[in-house]
Design a protein around this motif. Structure first.
Motif, short mmCIF file in Angstrom:
data_model
loop_
_atom_site.label_atom_id
_atom_site.label_comp_id
_atom_site.label_asym_id
_atom_site.label_seq_id
_atom_site.Cartn_x
_atom_site.Cartn_y
_atom_site.Cartn_z
N VAL A 125 0.81 -1.22 0.00
CA VAL A 125 0.00 0.00 0.00
C VAL A 125 0.84 1.27 0.00
O VAL A 125 0.32 2.36 -0.15
CB VAL A 125 -0.97 0.05 1.20
N ASP A 126 2.16 1.12 0.19
CA ASP A 126 2.98 2.33 0.27
C ASP A 126 4.32 2.20 -0.46
O ASP A 126 4.51 2.77 -1.53
CB ASP A 126 3.19 2.72 1.74
N ALA A 127 5.25 1.41 0.12
CA ALA A 127 6.65 1.49 -0.33
C ALA A 127 6.86 1.16 -1.80
O ALA A 127 7.68 1.81 -2.46
CB ALA A 127 7.51 0.57 0.54
N GLY A 131 7.64 5.05 -6.74
CA GLY A 131 8.98 5.23 -7.25
C GLY A 131 10.04 5.71 -6.28
O GLY A 131 11.16 6.03 -6.68
N LYS A 132 9.72 5.77 -4.98
CA LYS A 132 10.79 6.16 -4.05
C LYS A 132 11.70 4.95 -3.82
O LYS A 132 11.25 3.91 -3.36
CB LYS A 132 10.21 6.64 -2.72
N THR A 133 12.96 5.10 -4.18
CA THR A 133 13.93 4.03 -3.92
C THR A 133 14.99 4.61 -3.00
O THR A 133 15.20 5.83 -3.01
CB THR A 133 14.62 3.55 -5.21
N GLU A 211 -5.63 5.81 -3.44
CA GLU A 211 -5.40 7.11 -2.78
C GLU A 211 -3.96 7.56 -2.99
O GLU A 211 -3.68 8.70 -3.32
CB GLU A 211 -5.67 7.03 -1.26
N LYS A 212 -3.03 6.62 -2.82
CA LYS A 212 -1.62 7.00 -2.97
C LYS A 212 -1.32 7.37 -4.41
O LYS A 212 -0.61 8.34 -4.69
CB LYS A 212 -0.69 5.87 -2.49
N THR A 213 -1.83 6.57 -5.35
CA THR A 213 -1.53 6.80 -6.76
C THR A 213 -2.00 8.18 -7.22
O THR A 213 -1.30 8.87 -7.96
CB THR A 213 -2.19 5.69 -7.61
N TYR A 221 7.53 14.10 -7.89
CA TYR A 221 8.83 14.44 -7.27
C TYR A 221 8.70 15.24 -5.96
O TYR A 221 9.63 15.88 -5.52
CB TYR A 221 9.71 15.19 -8.29
N GLU A 222 7.52 15.17 -5.38
CA GLU A 222 7.28 15.78 -4.05
C GLU A 222 7.64 17.26 -3.98
O GLU A 222 8.36 17.70 -3.09
CB GLU A 222 8.03 14.97 -2.97
N LYS A 223 7.15 18.01 -4.94
CA LYS A 223 7.35 19.47 -4.90
C LYS A 223 6.29 20.13 -4.02
O LYS A 223 6.46 21.24 -3.55
CB LYS A 223 7.27 20.06 -6.32
N LEU A 225 2.10 18.67 -3.32
CA LEU A 225 1.05 17.78 -2.83
C LEU A 225 1.56 16.48 -2.20
O LEU A 225 1.07 16.03 -1.17
CB LEU A 225 0.07 17.44 -3.98
N ARG A 226 2.59 15.86 -2.82
CA ARG A 226 3.03 14.55 -2.33
C ARG A 226 3.49 14.60 -0.87
O ARG A 226 3.52 13.57 -0.19
CB ARG A 226 4.14 13.99 -3.23
N LYS A 227 3.85 15.81 -0.42
CA LYS A 227 4.27 15.92 0.98
C LYS A 227 3.19 15.40 1.93
O LYS A 227 3.49 15.00 3.04
CB LYS A 227 4.59 17.38 1.32
N ILE A 228 1.92 15.42 1.50
CA ILE A 228 0.87 14.98 2.42
C ILE A 228 1.05 13.52 2.84
O ILE A 228 0.60 13.11 3.89
CB ILE A 228 -0.57 15.21 1.86
N LEU A 229 1.76 12.75 1.99
CA LEU A 229 1.98 11.33 2.33
C LEU A 229 2.93 11.20 3.53
O LEU A 229 3.12 10.12 4.07
CB LEU A 229 2.56 10.57 1.14
N ASN A 230 3.53 12.32 3.91
CA ASN A 230 4.46 12.29 5.05
C ASN A 230 3.78 12.61 6.37
O ASN A 230 4.46 12.78 7.39
CB ASN A 230 5.61 13.28 4.82
N PHE A 231 2.44 12.71 6.38
CA PHE A 231 1.77 12.94 7.67
C PHE A 231 2.18 11.83 8.64
O PHE A 231 2.17 10.64 8.29
CB PHE A 231 0.24 12.98 7.50
#
Ligand code: GLY
Length: 351
Positions: A125-127, A131-133, A211-213, A221-223, A225-231
Motif C-alpha cells: 500500500v505504500d513502499a 517510485g521512491k527508492t 489514494e496513494k496513486t 517528485y514531491e514538490k 502535494l506529495r508531501k501529504i503522504l508524510n503525515f
C-alpha cells in the motif's frame, strides 16, 4: 505528468509477468529476496510465474540492512553474474527489499529495469508504489535515494498469509494515513475493522493504492502535494531511527512508529493547523485500539527531537511538518514551535 502507474493485481498478474519479460527480451533476469521472502515467497513466486532466473540474490532481512553495504554486495553480485544494461531485477519482498532493490537497479550501470512484487502489506500500500527508492544513512531513514518508477508493480494479497500480526499492523498504519489525509469516509470505514487479519485487510489494498496513486501522479517528485503522504512521518521516522539504534528498546516496525507519529502530529495540528481537539482525541483513541502504547521517557523524547534535524522536508534549518486542518484536509509546510513537542508526547501517553 504521467497519467498512470503500471500496477496490476493478483496471482494472474504474476503468471503474466514471464510473457512481459520475454517481450522485452532482457539479457538476464535477477530476483532479489531477503532471508524471509527466500523462505516464504520465492518458491511460490517461481511456481506461479514459471520464470527461470539467471540468479537469485539474497540480502539479510530488516531495516538495519537497508544500507550501502547491502547495495555494494548486490552490485558486486550482479557484476559477477554478468548483468548488463539490458538485465532486469525483480524485487520480491517488503519495503526494505523494494526500496533497496529499486536503488540498486537505478544505479547499476546507470540504471536497469526493475519490477516490484511487494510481499508485505506496507510495501503493497505504500513502499512499492510511487517510485521512491533508497537506503538509510546510519540510522537516518531514506537519506540516499532516487525517485524512479519501476516498470511494473504486481500486488498479490496471497503473500499476506506469510505475515505476522505486527507486519499487518505496520502496513495498516499507512492505510489509516490515507484516510486521514485524503478521505474521511475511508478513515471511518477502517476505524471499524475489529481484527487486523489478512482476510479483513485484503479488500482495502486497492482503495489505499488508489489514494496513494492519485497523489503521486499529481506530484511525482514531491514538490508540493506529495508531501501529504508524510503525515505522521516527521516524528515517526525520528522515532523509528531512535528505536533502531537503541538495543535496549523494543523493536518498532515502520508503520508502528508512524502510528505514534500520527498521534503526536494530530496534537500538534490542534495547536498549529486548527484541528479540533475532539478529532485529535478520536485519532488517538483509534490508534490506541490497534497499537500498544509505548513509554517514551523525557530522555528518549530529547533524542528523538534531536533526530528531526535530518528530516528530508527541512528547508534552511526549518523543520517542516505535514499536519491536518481536519480529517481529509492536510496542511503542508507547517513550522512547529519546539515547546509543543513535550505536550504532544504527554498527549500520546495520556489516557
Ligand atoms: N511513503 C511516502 C511517499 O511515497 O511519498
Amino acid at each position: 505528468m504521467k497519467d498512470q502507474i503500471n500496477i496490476t493485481y493478483g496471482l494472474s498478474a504474476i503468471k503474466d509477468l514471464k510473457a512481459v519479460l520475454d517481450s522485452k527480451q532482457y539479457s538476464s533476469v535477477f530476483i532479489l529476496v531477503d532471508n524471509n521472502t527466500k523462505k516464504h515467497c520465492l518458491k511460490g513466486f517461481l511456481e506461479y510465474s514459471s520464470i527461470i532466473p539467471t540468479a537469485v540474490l539474497t540480502m539479510p532481512a530488516g531495516e538495519e540492512n537497508k544500507n550501502l553495504t547491502s547495495c555494494q554486495s548486490l552490485w558486486e553480485e550482479l557484476s559477477a553474474e554478468g548483468a548488463d544494461r539490458n538485465s532486469v531485477l525483480i524485487n520480491l519482498g517488503g519495503g526494505v527489499v523494494t526500496d533497496l532493490g529499486g536503488f540498486v537497479a537505478c544505479t547499476f550501470k546507470r540504471g536497469i529495469d526493475f519490477y516490484n512484487i511487494p510481499t508485505s502489506l506496507l510495501a503493497m500500500v505504500d513502499a512499492s508504489v510511487g517510485g521512491k527508492t533508497g537506503i538509510d544513512l546510519g540510522a537516518l531513514k531514506n537519506q540516499i535515494g532516487i525517485i524512479q518508477e519501476p516498470q511494473g508493480v504486481i500486488i498479490a494479497a496471497e503473500w499476506l498469509k506469510t505475515l505476522v500480526h505486527e507486519e499487518l499492523r505496520s502496513g495498516f498504519a499507512e492505510m489509516l494515513k490515507h484516510g486521514l489525509i485524503a478521505n474521511p469516509d475511508y478513515w471511518n470505514t477502517l476505524k471499524t475493522i475489529s481484527d487486523l487479519s489478512a482476510h479483513n485487510l485484503e479488500g482495502f489494498i486497492k482503495p489505499s493504492v488508489a489514494e496513494k496513486t492519485k497523489v503521486v501522479l499529481e506530484d511525482p517528485y514531491e514538490k508540493g502535494l506529495r508531501k501529504i503522504l508524510n503525515f505522521g512521518h516527521t516524528l515517526g521516522h525520528a522515532i523509528e531511527s531512535y528505536y533502531l539504534t537503541s538495543p535496549d528498546k523494543a523493536r518498532l516496525l515502520h508503520g508502528e512508529a508512524v502510528a505514534i507519529g500520527m498521534v503526536l502530529e494530530a496534537y500538534l495540528a490542534t495547536k498549529c493547523s486548527g484541528l479540533r481537539a475532539a478529532t485529535a482525541n478520536e485519532i488517538k483513541h483509534t490508534f490506541k485500539s490497534f497499537y500498544p502504547i509505548i513509554t517514551i521517557s523525557s530522555e528518549d523524547q530529547k533524542a528523538i527531537i534531536d533526530l528531526l534535524r535530518h528530516d528530508k522536508k527541512n528547508k534552511a534549518g526549518r523543520i517542516n511538518f505535514v499536519l491536518l486542518k481536519a480529517i481529509g484536509k492536510p496542511d503542508i509546510d507547517v513550522e512547529v514551535p519546539q515547546e509543543l513537542f513535550a505536550e504532544a508526547f504527554a498527549f500520546y501517553q495520556s489516557a
